[in-house]
Design a protein around this motif. Structure first.
Motif, mmCIF file in Angstrom:
data_model
loop_
_atom_site.group_PDB
_atom_site.id
_atom_site.type_symbol
_atom_site.label_atom_id
_atom_site.label_comp_id
_atom_site.label_asym_id
_atom_site.label_seq_id
_atom_site.Cartn_x
_atom_site.Cartn_y
_atom_site.Cartn_z
ATOM 1 N N GLU A 26 -1.041 6.736 8.003
ATOM 2 C CA GLU A 26 0.169 6.736 8.831
ATOM 3 C C GLU A 26 0.982 5.462 8.619
ATOM 4 O OE1 GLU A 26 1.479 7.120 13.540
ATOM 5 O OE2 GLU A 26 -0.541 7.698 12.899
ATOM 6 N N GLN A 27 0.277 4.318 8.558
ATOM 7 C CA GLN A 27 0.974 3.051 8.314
ATOM 8 C C GLN A 27 1.568 3.039 6.909
ATOM 9 O OE1 GLN A 27 1.537 0.330 10.451
ATOM 10 N NE2 GLN A 27 2.930 -0.139 8.781
ATOM 11 N N ARG A 28 0.839 3.596 5.984
ATOM 12 C CA ARG A 28 1.315 3.662 4.599
ATOM 13 C C ARG A 28 2.605 4.479 4.519
ATOM 14 N NH1 ARG A 28 -0.158 3.387 -0.772
ATOM 15 N NH2 ARG A 28 0.067 5.281 -2.011
ATOM 16 N N GLU A 29 2.640 5.592 5.251
ATOM 17 C CA GLU A 29 3.839 6.429 5.268
ATOM 18 C C GLU A 29 4.993 5.706 5.943
ATOM 19 O OE1 GLU A 29 6.391 9.457 4.533
ATOM 20 O OE2 GLU A 29 4.372 9.160 3.729
ATOM 21 N N ASP A 30 4.721 4.990 7.030
ATOM 22 C CA ASP A 30 5.771 4.218 7.708
ATOM 23 C C ASP A 30 6.333 3.130 6.795
ATOM 24 O OD1 ASP A 30 5.529 5.709 9.994
ATOM 25 O OD2 ASP A 30 4.275 4.244 11.060
#
Length: 320
Positions: free
Chosen positions: A212-216
């Motif tokens: 999720e952080q990677r996508e953000d």
């Protein structure tokens, strides 16, 4: 020479500046072309509506080619059933850039409806239904790689995004700008491409980052890239490194060695000799001019190579 003139003619305009956003796990490159476009485009006297797509395509070619590891020739080709039938540009690993376009003047005039320039989102109107192909040729003893996708989207950047989505490559964002400016009574082209690409977790050193952080982080990089204005991308007084700092200042972009490009065609008389030698002599009739010479014109640089019967005797004797 004034500071303004130096900015317009600086070698930094015909180059790519690679960079990396370590905080976001993203790498990228900023391509800027100037004098090389003038040399390639202006010699052909293309209409503005053809010249701009060619300028954008050469910039896209440089951005894509320099994102790959290869030793040879990277070619970008666009073909369609619209007024612009064919557009080809290629870049060698030593920085030799070239390009040309084929178009139907009558169909182009109808498609433009009296306008001189290609509208934003010109791909469907100028190219019609067609395809975008990328080819990497590393020599006769290696296998050529080719990626082909349909022309989908209003811009060349959109078409490139289609390629990355369909080929399951790393998420990639591209923004392209190109304009012709009048200066000192002459036309001058400037074009730029800004490209960001999500890095594999291992290469980015971010194995502990959750998806999720990677996508953000990726979404943030694309938003920041997209915030670049055409004026900023094409501003001769704004150095490339400063532009990157302006866009990604909080992420502290790390820049790498700049790579230069130059307008340089690879045609030569030896190459044309080999092409003619591959044809039967009786097939050369359509290439003869009014004097009886066989004339071959390079599509890329417009150089003409003439052959009289003595020259042809030499070529075909060496093939015996």
């Amino acid at each position: 020479m004034s500071a303004a003139s130096e900015a317009w003619t600086s070698d930094a305009w015909d180059s790519v500046l690679p960079f990396q956003l370590d905080a976001l796990g993203v790498r990228g490159r900023l391509v800027r072309l100037g004098p090389s476009l003038d040399e390639i485009i202006e010699r052909h006297h293309y209409p503005l509506a053809v010249a701009r797509p060619l300028a954008e395509a050469m910039t896209l070619c440089a951005a894509l080619a320099t994102s790959l590891k290869y030793d040879g020739i990277f070619t970008l080709q666009i073909s369609g059933d619209g007024p612009v039938r064919l557009l080809v540009t290629d870049l060698t690993t030593d920085g030799a850039l070239r390009g040309y376009a084929q178009f139907d003047s009558w169909k182009l005039a109808i498609a433009l409806g009296g306008s001189a320039e290609a509208p934003d989102g010109y791909v469907p109107r100028l190219f019609g239904h067609g395809r975008l192909a990328f080819t990497v040729d590393q020599g006769q003893h290696t296998e050529r790689y080719q990626g082909v996708v349909p022309l989908e989207g209003p811009t060349l950047a959109d078409c490139a995004h289609t390629y990355f989505r369909q080929s399951e490559q790393l998420p990639t964002g591209i923004k392209i700008a190109a304009r012709r400016h009048e200066r000192d009574g002459k036309g001058h082209w400037r074009a730029a491409a800004l490209m960001v690409q999500q890095m594999p977790e291992f290469d980015a050193g971010r194995l502990d980052i959750d998806p999720e952080q990677r996508e953000d982080d990726w979404r943030k990089a694309v938003i920041l890239m997209a915030s670049a204005t055409e004026t900023e991308m094409l501003d001769p007084a704004l150095p490339a490194a400063r532009l990157l700092l302006r866009l990604f200042h909080a992420e502290r972009p790390r820049v790498f060695a700049r790579r230069a490009f130059a307008a340089r065609c690879r045609c030569s008389r030896d190459r044309i000799d080999r092409v003619l030698r591959s044809l039967r002599r009786e097939e050369l009739g359509d290439l003869r001019d009014t004097s009886g010479k066989v004339v071959v014109k390079c599509e890329f640089c417009s150089t003409e190579y003439g052959y009289d019967d003595g020259d042809l005797d030499r070529i075909y004797a060496s093939a015996a």
